[in-house]
Write an enzyme that holds these catalytic residues in place. Structure first.
Site, short mmCIF file in Angstrom:
data_model
loop_
_atom_site.label_atom_id
_atom_site.label_comp_id
_atom_site.label_asym_id
_atom_site.label_seq_id
_atom_site.Cartn_x
_atom_site.Cartn_y
_atom_site.Cartn_z
N ARG A 70 0.82 -1.23 0.00
CA ARG A 70 0.00 0.00 0.00
C ARG A 70 0.85 1.27 0.00
NH1 ARG A 70 -3.20 -0.56 4.70
NH2 ARG A 70 -1.81 0.86 5.78
N TYR A 123 -14.71 20.43 -10.01
CA TYR A 123 -15.28 19.13 -10.39
C TYR A 123 -16.36 18.73 -9.35
CZ TYR A 123 -15.14 14.01 -11.01
OH TYR A 123 -15.46 12.70 -11.19
N ASP A 195 -6.36 21.51 -9.19
CA ASP A 195 -6.68 20.36 -10.04
C ASP A 195 -6.17 20.72 -11.43
OD1 ASP A 195 -7.88 18.55 -11.82
OD2 ASP A 195 -9.61 18.25 -10.51
N LYS A 220 -7.34 10.55 -16.91
CA LYS A 220 -7.64 11.24 -18.18
C LYS A 220 -6.43 11.19 -19.11
CE LYS A 220 -11.21 12.50 -15.69
NZ LYS A 220 -12.20 11.49 -15.40
C1 LIG Z 1 -11.35 17.83 -13.47
C2 LIG Z 1 -11.49 16.48 -12.85
N1 LIG Z 1 -10.86 16.24 -11.69
C3 LIG Z 1 -10.96 15.04 -11.09
C4 LIG Z 1 -11.70 14.03 -11.61
C5 LIG Z 1 -11.82 12.73 -10.88
O1 LIG Z 1 -11.03 11.75 -11.45
P1 LIG Z 1 -11.36 10.20 -11.28
O2 LIG Z 1 -12.56 9.91 -12.13
O3 LIG Z 1 -10.10 9.53 -11.69
O4 LIG Z 1 -11.67 9.98 -9.82
C6 LIG Z 1 -12.36 14.22 -12.83
C7 LIG Z 1 -13.17 13.14 -13.44
O5 LIG Z 1 -13.94 13.33 -14.35
C8 LIG Z 1 -12.26 15.49 -13.46
O6 LIG Z 1 -12.92 15.76 -14.60
#
Ligand SMILES: Cc1ncc(COP(=O)(O)O)c(C=O)c1O
Length: 404
Positions: A70, A123, A195, A220
Site C-alpha cells: 500500500r 469538479y 486540479d 484522463k
Molecule cells: C477535473 C477532474 N478532476 C478530477 C476528476 C476525478 O477523477 P477520477 O474519475 O479519476 O476519480 C475528474 C473526473 O472526471 C475530473 O474531470
C-alpha cells in the site's frame, strides 16, 4: 531493478518537457536494459532481520525504501518520479483515482474548525466531498468566483487553510489567475491546491505559477486510453510530508497494472495532446460559426473571456471544451442530435483517444456565481480525423434543426 536514478530529472534545467516526458521515472541501465520499469505486484515486502525491518520502517517514505504494497513499490515510485518531473514539483504520489487524490490532498491541511476556499467551478464530486464529507467534521467551505483574481483576499478568514483552484473550470472552462490567487493565499499562510487535470501537467506548470499541491485525475490524459483509474499528487518540498502522511492514512493506493498503464500513457502525452489540441480548436472555431451555437467555451478562442490569461500562463490547450446551444432548441431536439452521433460516445470521463460528447447542466453546481443557461454540451475531441468529426456533428445539427 533499482529505482530510477534519473527520477530527479526535473532538477536538470537544460531538459525540455518532451525529454522529461520520455525519460523520467525509468532507468534501463538498472533494469537489465529493459526500457520500461517492471510491474511489481506486492502486498508483503519482507525483511531478513529485525534491524533491516526497523531500518526500513524508520525510512519508509524515503525514495528506494519499500515496506508494504500500500505504501508503494518501485512501479509506484517510477510514476511518482515521472509526474514530479513533468509538473516541476518536488515529489509525487500515486493513488487509486483522481477523486482520491483530491480528497487526500485536501485532508492533509484541514481539521475541525478550519475553512476552505473552493472555486465555484470545481469538479462536482470535489464539491460533494467538501459539502457532504468535510462538512460533517466541522470544516466549512466557501465557494468563490473562478475569475476572482486578487479579490480572493477578501474571502480569506483567520481559519482559512486551503485555497483550492481548478483551471479551466469543470464544465464551463473559466480560466483562473492562479499567480494572483496564489500570491494572496500565500500572504495569508494558506496552501494552494490545484486540479491540473485539463492541462495534463504538460500545458500548465503549476509550481511556476505559485501552486503548492497539484492533483490530477491521471485517469484522463496521463493514462490516455480510457482503460485505467489513477490519481496523482505532486507537491512542493514544503508540503510533501503533510500530503504523504495524508495519502498514507487514506489508504487508497492504485494497483500496479493501472500504474503501469499510467507510465505507458505518459510517454505519448505530448504528442497526443498536440493532436487533441489541434482537433479541439478546429472544432471549436467551426462550432463558433454555426448558427445553432450561442457560445463556445474554449480558452484557446480569442472570443473567450479567459483567453488572455490562458495565453499568459498555459502553453497549449487540451481536447476538452464546451458549448451552449441557442435556447430555442428543446431537450428532445438536443437528444436527437446527440443520440445519432456515430463518432462521439456519451459517458463520464475524458482524456482518452476517443471522442466523447455529454449534455451537462452546470447551474445546480454553482453557488458563488450564477449560470443562466440550463443546458450545455461538453466535447472531448479525440484522435479521429477532424473532418469526420465535423461531418458527424454536421449531421447532428441537421437532426437538431429537424426536431425543433
Ligand atoms: C477535473 C477532474 N478532476 C478530477 C476528476 C476525478 O477523477 P477520477 O474519475 O479519476 O476519480 C475528474 C473526473 O472526471 C475530473 O474531470
Amino acid at each position: 531493478m533499482r529505482r530510477a536514478e534519473n527520477g530527479g530529472i526535473n532538477k536538470r534545467p537544460d531538459m525540455k518537457d518532451d525529454t522529461i516526458i520520455t525519460n523520467a521515472g525509468r532507468d534501463p541501465k538498472n533494469n537489465f536494459g529493459i526500457v520500461n520499469p517492471p510491474v511489481y505486484h506486492a502486498s508483503t515486502i519482507v525483511s531478513e532481520t529485525v534491524a533491516e525491518l526497523q531500518g526500513k520502517r524508520a525510512k519508509r517514505w524515503e525514495p528506494g525504501v519499500y515496506t508494504y504494497g500500500r505504501q508503494g513499490t518501485p512501479t509506484t515510485e517510477a510514476l511518482e518520479q515521472a509526474m514530479a518531473a513533468v509538473e516541476g514539483g518536488w515529489r509525487g504520489m500515486v493513488v487509486g483515482s483522481g477523486l482520491a487524490a483530491i480528497n487526500a490532498a485536501v485532508l492533509a491541511f484541514v481539521k475541525s474548525g478550519d475553512h476552505v476556499l473552493m472555486v465555484d467551478t470545481t469538479y462536482g464530486p470535489a464539491r460533494n466531498f467538501c459539502n457532504l464529507f468535510l462538512g460533517r467534521f466541522g470544516v466549512e467551505t466557501t465557494y468563490y468566483d473562478p475569475t476572482i483574481g486578487t479579490g480572493i483576499k477578501d474571502l480569506i478568514q483567520d481559519n482559512t487553510k486551503i485555497v483550492y483552484t481548478e483551471s479551466p473550470g469543470s464544465l464551463t472552462f473559466e480560466v483562473q489567475d492562479i499567480p494572483a490567487i496564489a500570491a494572496e493565499a500565500h500572504n495569508a499562510g494558506c496552501v494552494v491546491i490545484m486540479d491540473n487535470t485539463w492541462s495534463g501537467g504538460h500545458y500548465f506548470k503549476p509550481f511556476k505559477h505559485g501552486v503548492d499541491v497539484s492533483v490530477q485525475a491521471a485517469t484522463k490524459y496521463i493514462v490516455g486510453h480510457s482503460d485505467a483509474m489513477l490519481g496523482t499528487i505532486v507537491t512542493s518540498e514544503e508540503h510533501w510530508r503533510a500530503v504523504r502522511t495524508s495519502v498514507g492514512q487514506c489508504g487508497a493506493p492504485s494497483g500496479p497494472d493501472d500504474i503501469y498503464l499510467g507510465l505507458r500513457g505518459l510517454r505519448t502525452l505530448s504528442v497526443r495532446l498536440e493532436r487533441h489540441q489541434k482537433t479541439a480548436l478546429t472544432l471549436a472555431r467551426w462550432l463558433e460559426a454555426r448558427p445553432e451555437v450561442k457560445r463556445v467555451m474554449h480558452p484557446g478562442l480569442e472570443s473567450n473571456p479567459g483567453h488572455e490569461l490562458w495565453k499568459r500562463d498555459f502553453t497549449g490547450a487540451s481536447g476538452l471544451f464546451g458549448l451552449v446551444l441557442n435556447e430555442t432548441f428543446t431537450d428532445d431536439a438536443v437528444a436527437a442530435m446527440l443520440d445519432g452521433l456515430e463518432l462521439y460516445s456519451m459517458g463520464a470521463s475524458w482524456g482518452g483517444f476517443e471522442s466523447l460528447i455529454l449534455p451537462t447542466r452546470p447551474a445546480p453546481f454553482r453557488t458563488a456565481t450564477s449560470w443562466n443557461e440550463t443546458l450545455s454540451i461538453r466535447i472531448h475531441a479525440g484522435l479521429e480525423d477532424v473532418d469526420d468529426l465535423m461531418e458527424d456533428l454536421d449531421k447532428g445539427f441537421e437532426r437538431l434543426n429537424a426536431s425543433d
